[in-house]
Design a protein around this motif. Structure first.
Motif, short mmCIF file in Angstrom:
data_model
loop_
_atom_site.label_atom_id
_atom_site.label_comp_id
_atom_site.label_asym_id
_atom_site.label_seq_id
_atom_site.Cartn_x
_atom_site.Cartn_y
_atom_site.Cartn_z
N GLU A 258 -13.32 3.76 -2.65
CA GLU A 258 -12.72 3.31 -3.90
C GLU A 258 -11.31 2.78 -3.66
O GLU A 258 -10.90 1.78 -4.26
CB GLU A 258 -12.68 4.46 -4.90
N ALA A 259 -10.57 3.44 -2.78
CA ALA A 259 -9.22 2.96 -2.46
C ALA A 259 -9.27 1.59 -1.80
O ALA A 259 -8.48 0.70 -2.12
CB ALA A 259 -8.52 3.96 -1.55
N LYS A 260 -10.21 1.39 -0.90
CA LYS A 260 -10.35 0.09 -0.24
C LYS A 260 -10.70 -1.00 -1.26
O LYS A 260 -10.17 -2.11 -1.20
CB LYS A 260 -11.43 0.17 0.84
N LYS A 261 -11.59 -0.68 -2.19
CA LYS A 261 -11.97 -1.65 -3.22
C LYS A 261 -10.78 -2.02 -4.09
O LYS A 261 -10.63 -3.18 -4.49
CB LYS A 261 -13.11 -1.07 -4.07
N ARG A 262 -9.93 -1.05 -4.38
CA ARG A 262 -8.76 -1.34 -5.21
C ARG A 262 -7.76 -2.24 -4.49
O ARG A 262 -7.11 -3.07 -5.12
CB ARG A 262 -8.10 -0.03 -5.66
N ILE A 263 -7.64 -2.07 -3.19
CA ILE A 263 -6.79 -2.98 -2.42
C ILE A 263 -7.33 -4.40 -2.51
O ILE A 263 -6.58 -5.36 -2.73
CB ILE A 263 -6.70 -2.52 -0.94
N CYS A 264 -8.64 -4.54 -2.36
CA CYS A 264 -9.24 -5.88 -2.42
C CYS A 264 -9.10 -6.51 -3.80
O CYS A 264 -9.03 -7.74 -3.92
CB CYS A 264 -10.72 -5.80 -2.04
N ALA A 265 -9.09 -5.70 -4.83
CA ALA A 265 -9.00 -6.22 -6.20
C ALA A 265 -7.56 -6.50 -6.61
O ALA A 265 -7.33 -7.19 -7.62
CB ALA A 265 -9.62 -5.22 -7.17
N ALA A 266 -6.60 -6.00 -5.87
CA ALA A 266 -5.19 -6.16 -6.24
C ALA A 266 -4.75 -7.61 -6.10
O ALA A 266 -5.25 -8.36 -5.26
CB ALA A 266 -4.31 -5.28 -5.37
N THR A 267 -3.81 -8.00 -6.93
CA THR A 267 -3.20 -9.32 -6.82
C THR A 267 -1.73 -9.14 -6.48
O THR A 267 -1.20 -8.02 -6.50
CB THR A 267 -3.34 -10.10 -8.15
N ALA A 268 -1.08 -10.25 -6.15
CA ALA A 268 0.34 -10.18 -5.82
C ALA A 268 1.11 -9.54 -6.97
O ALA A 268 0.91 -9.88 -8.13
CB ALA A 268 0.88 -11.59 -5.55
N GLY A 269 1.97 -8.59 -6.65
CA GLY A 269 2.76 -7.91 -7.68
C GLY A 269 2.13 -6.63 -8.19
O GLY A 269 2.72 -5.98 -9.06
N ASP A 270 0.98 -6.25 -7.65
CA ASP A 270 0.30 -5.04 -8.12
C ASP A 270 0.73 -3.79 -7.37
O ASP A 270 0.01 -2.79 -7.36
CB ASP A 270 -1.21 -5.20 -8.02
N THR A 271 1.87 -3.83 -6.70
CA THR A 271 2.39 -2.63 -6.04
C THR A 271 3.76 -2.30 -6.59
O THR A 271 4.43 -3.14 -7.20
CB THR A 271 2.50 -2.81 -4.51
N VAL A 272 4.18 -1.07 -6.37
CA VAL A 272 5.49 -0.62 -6.85
C VAL A 272 6.07 0.33 -5.80
O VAL A 272 5.33 1.09 -5.16
CB VAL A 272 5.37 0.07 -8.22
N ARG A 273 7.38 0.28 -5.61
CA ARG A 273 8.06 1.22 -4.69
C ARG A 273 8.86 2.21 -5.51
O ARG A 273 9.57 1.82 -6.44
CB ARG A 273 8.97 0.46 -3.72
N GLY A 274 8.72 3.48 -5.16
CA GLY A 274 9.46 4.50 -5.89
C GLY A 274 9.14 5.90 -5.39
O GLY A 274 8.57 6.08 -4.32
N MET A 275 9.51 6.91 -6.20
CA MET A 275 9.37 8.31 -5.81
C MET A 275 8.29 9.05 -6.59
O MET A 275 8.07 10.25 -6.37
CB MET A 275 10.71 9.03 -6.03
N ILE A 276 7.63 8.37 -7.51
CA ILE A 276 6.72 9.05 -8.43
C ILE A 276 5.65 9.85 -7.70
O ILE A 276 5.40 11.02 -8.03
CB ILE A 276 6.08 8.03 -9.40
N PHE A 277 5.02 9.26 -6.71
CA PHE A 277 3.91 9.95 -6.05
C PHE A 277 4.38 11.04 -5.10
O PHE A 277 3.69 12.04 -4.88
CB PHE A 277 2.99 8.95 -5.35
#
Length: 324
Positions: A209-228
């Motif tokens: 599921e994680a791999k599929k989400r990477i493939c489905a992501a588009t530019a800008g679908d990541t975030v950097r921070g401390m939440i996780f």
């Protein structure tokens, strides 16, 4: 055709493509597959799961290809016996990230392994060279997982200039194809280190599921921070934060990090339940800015061959950057 650089000569590999030591999910299957393709795979020692490390290094010890083992330095410093386990497998290199490598450099070199250090500033590069680093990884903020704030386009030439030919410099952060390798080599890098691209590979031990989400992501679908990190109650030292795919958990807490800290016990308990259940609307997928360039989940060999073929064509003038 092979792309020969000082990095390939030093590591004894065919292609200047390294797979990142993604904690736990960069297991022996991925490391061996990248090595068999002519690249250099690095086992993801992460925070230090001793039994896992024993198991995975034992599999690699009988491998015919050179390999590395990577650690989160500040975490491994609390369990230094993990380095001994890694060195017993006779890796070609040990990669240290996020902490002072000096206490471990002599042991690594005495065991006959090369020392690879990932850095995010010139001060960190100096610290690494003083510790005896043989290879520097210049990591930009586009990288998945933990990193700092300077961009790949900034940090790579800066570290290349700082190293001044003393050691090979490898570029990391936002690279997923041959265009990235070609561009980094033009800037003076001797190779590239890729995490997210190899996360979405057959041999990676990450969840489907994680791999599929990477493939489905588009530019800008990541975030950097401390939440996780807060949600996992893992307290990382400054200046390092984590880049992940944006999901419901991130959206819930972006801008409310102080409130998250105040409610950390309840949030962490629920986060653990959802992570164990494989719910990636809550659990983190540690992925970089290159996710928007990734659309399939091929074998690692195919990834290496694609990248090298594209870069070779670009660098030889047979293909332009746009057409890659």
């Amino acid at each position: 055709m092979p792309i020969s650089t000082p990095l390939t000569s030093l590591l004894g590999i065919k292609h200047p493509v390294l797979s990142a030591p993604m904690a736990i999910i960069a297991g022996s299957r991925l490391v061996a597959a990248v090595g068999q393709a002519g690249g250099f795979g690095i086992l993801g020692g992460g925070y230090g799961e001793k039994q896992w490390l024993v198991q995975e290094t034992a599999k690699l010890q009988t491998s015919s290809v050179p390999f590395g083992v990577g650690f989160i330095t500040w975490s491994m410093a609390r369990k230094p016996e993990l380095l001994d386990i890694a060195l017993q497998a006779k890796p070609r290199a040990i990669m240290l990230s996020f902490g002072d490598p000096k206490p471990f450099g002599p042991r690594i070199k005495a065991a006959g392994s090369l020392l690879i250090c990932q850095v995010q500033t010139e001060d960190m590069a100096k610290q690494a060279l003083d510790a005896g680093a043989d290879i520097l990884i210049a990591q930009g903020t586009e990288a998945g997982g933990h990193g700092a704030s300077r961009t790949t386009l900034d940090i790579v030439p800066a570290i290349v200039d700082f190293a001044a030919g003393q050691v090979p410099v490898v570029a990391a952060g936002g690279i997923a194809d041959g265009r990235g390798l070609a561009a980094m080599m033009v800037m003076g890098a001797s190779g590239v280190l890729l995490g997210t691209r190899f996360y979405a590979s057959v041999e990676c031990d990450g969840a489907d599921e994680a791999k599929k989400r990477i493939c489905a992501a588009t530019a800008g679908d990541t975030v950097r921070g401390m939440i996780f990190d807060i949600s996992r109650k893992i307290w990382w030292p400054a200046p390092f934060t984590a880049r992940t795919l944006v999901n419901d958990h991130a959206r819930r807490w972006i801008g409310r990090e102080t409130e998250l800290v105040h409610n950390v016990e309840a949030v962490a308990a629920e986060y653990g339940v959802q992570r164990d259940a494989g719910n990636y609307d809550v659990a983190a997928v540690f992925a970089g800015g290159a996710a928007g360039l990734i659309h399939d989940i091929p074998p690692a060999r195919e990834i290496v061959e694609r990248i090298v073929s594209e870069a070779d064509q670009i660098l030889s003038g047979r293909r332009n950057f746009q057409a890659a």
